[in-house]
Scaffold this active site. Structure first.
Site, short mmCIF file in Angstrom:
data_model
loop_
_atom_site.label_atom_id
_atom_site.label_comp_id
_atom_site.label_asym_id
_atom_site.label_seq_id
_atom_site.Cartn_x
_atom_site.Cartn_y
_atom_site.Cartn_z
N SER A 237 -9.34 7.32 -52.79
CA SER A 237 -9.50 7.39 -54.24
C SER A 237 -8.34 6.71 -54.95
O SER A 237 -8.54 6.05 -55.99
CB SER A 237 -9.62 8.85 -54.69
OG SER A 237 -8.48 9.60 -54.28
N ASP B 151 -6.02 0.73 -47.04
CA ASP B 151 -6.80 1.26 -48.15
C ASP B 151 -6.94 0.25 -49.27
O ASP B 151 -8.02 0.05 -49.83
CB ASP B 151 -6.15 2.54 -48.69
CG ASP B 151 -6.19 3.68 -47.70
OD1 ASP B 151 -6.82 3.53 -46.64
OD2 ASP B 151 -5.56 4.71 -47.98
N TYR C 76 2.13 13.61 -43.55
CA TYR C 76 1.85 12.18 -43.40
C TYR C 76 3.15 11.40 -43.22
O TYR C 76 3.27 10.53 -42.37
CB TYR C 76 1.06 11.68 -44.61
CG TYR C 76 0.50 10.29 -44.47
CD1 TYR C 76 -0.82 10.10 -44.07
CD2 TYR C 76 1.27 9.16 -44.73
CE1 TYR C 76 -1.35 8.82 -43.94
CE2 TYR C 76 0.74 7.89 -44.61
CZ TYR C 76 -0.57 7.73 -44.21
OH TYR C 76 -1.08 6.46 -44.08
#
Length: 370
Positions: free
Chosen positions: A124, A169, A218
């Site tokens: 997103s 991404d 992460y």
């Protein structure tokens, strides 16, 4: 008084001058390889982020989004970008990077609307960054190609926002489409579009467990990969070859497992590309399954809820393979399904998942690949 909704003209009192969009993505295979210079294989999903924009005569930048609970409108001045820890940082990141590359950024009004689910591992944030960069490219007449758009979006998220993501991404949001898989060498950003198999379709299911790339887990995984590469004497884990690979087992835990995942995942991407070209859906499904096991056991980025979704999908007779997609610690799964069966498989998986109290999954992509 007539309520007209929250469109650009209603919010800002004038029409937008530019509209730009960018899709979310699902990664078919190649997880946590991009920040090690490796290979990835994403494809676009139907959900998109839409940015409407119009210039102002001053330096004020006003941004409205309906995707924050209750709606939100925030502002800053061009040239005065400062990270706030809010969604506005993504907008500030794009304007800051463009300015650093010589663009003159005026004030503008912008409205953001997205159907890409937040925190589901479907990019997103990259979708927003690329859509905004596209809108500003058009509004300002900038000579920037789509690969450079991806570079700008990555710099905004990595350097300004502070999320330690790789380049996949942003490349996917800028260059992918729904009918092909985008095979990317993240070291060089060379890419190739490979047709998706007509005999299969993709099923993407959101686990309902949200993640956040700027969070500690992460960052920890990326740091572990960098430490493993240093211990093996290579610049990045992408550089591990047959002469170095036997040394992985001698690394201290958990660096041995992290390195093993990245090295084997890169190999799986190359094998998946070969399977796509050969139309070998059985082999492609096996690679999905092996990738999930590696993410669960070696990279340790899955969670029980996601594992349950994957196992439920794999138990369906029309599923070739299934895996966690995205950075992990929640998010979505992707399954390769016999064409025409994704909707029924998705329903069965979601219903099985809901039998555990507190779990609620959502089918995000379940129709035929165009």
């Amino acid at each position: 008084m007539t309520v007209k909704g929250n469109g650009f003209e209603v919010v800002f009192g004038r029409p937008a001058k530019v509209l730009a969009e960018a899709p979310g993505r699902v990664n078919l295979i190649g997880e946590h390889t991009d920040y090690s210079g490796g290979y990835v294989l994403p494809t676009a999903i139907p959900q998109k982020t839409r940015v409407e924009i119009a210039p102002r005569e001053d330096r004020l930048i006003q941004v409205m989004t309906a995707n924050v609970r209750g709606g939100a409108q925030l502002s800053f001045r061009a040239g005065e970008e400062a990270r706030r820890g809010l969604w506005l940082d993504y907008v500030q990141g794009i304007t800051a990077v463009l300015r650093s590359r010589g663009a003159s950024i005026p004030g503008f009004d912008a409205r953001i609307a997205s159907t890409v689910p937040l925190g589901s591992g479907l990019s997103s944030s990259a979708s927003l960054l690329v859509a905004l960069a596209r809108a500003l490219r058009s509004m300002l007449g900038l000579s920037i190609d789509d690969v450079e758009i991806a570079r700008i979006a990555h710099a905004a998220e990595h350097d300004f926002v502070g999320a330690p993501v790789g380049t996949m991404d942003q490349m996917a949001a800028s260059l992918a489409d729904e009918s092909t898989a985008l095979f990317i060498d993240t070291r060089t950003l060379a890419f190739e579009r490979i047709p998706l198999p007509p005999e299969a379709e993709l099923l993407v299911i959101d686990s309902g467990v949200a993640h956040q790339h700027a969070s500690g887990d992460y960052k920890t995984r990326r740091a572990e990969c960098e430490r493993a590469a240093a211990a093996l004497g290579v610049p990045e884990l992408r550089d591990v070859d047959a002469s170095v690979e036997p040394r992985i087992a001698s690394l201290p835990a958990p660096l041995d497992r992290r390195a093993r995942h990245v090295v084997t995942e890169n190999a799986r991407v190359l094998a998946a590309v070969a399977a796509l070209r050969a139309g070998d859906l059985g082999r492609l499904g096996e690679l999905f399954d092996a990738s999930h096991r590696s993410m669960r056991d070696d990279f340790e980025v899955s969670v029980p809820a996601v594992d349950a979704l994957v196992e439920s999908a794999r138990a369906q007779p029309d599923v070739f393979g299934a895996r966690l997609t995205g950075g992990g610690f929640g998010g979505a799964i992707v399954a390769l399904v016999k064409r025409g069966r994704a909707a029924s498989v998705g329903q069965a998986v979601v219903e099985a998942y809901a039998r555990t109290p507190g779990r609620r999954a959502t089918v995000l992509v379940g129709g035929p690949v165009p």
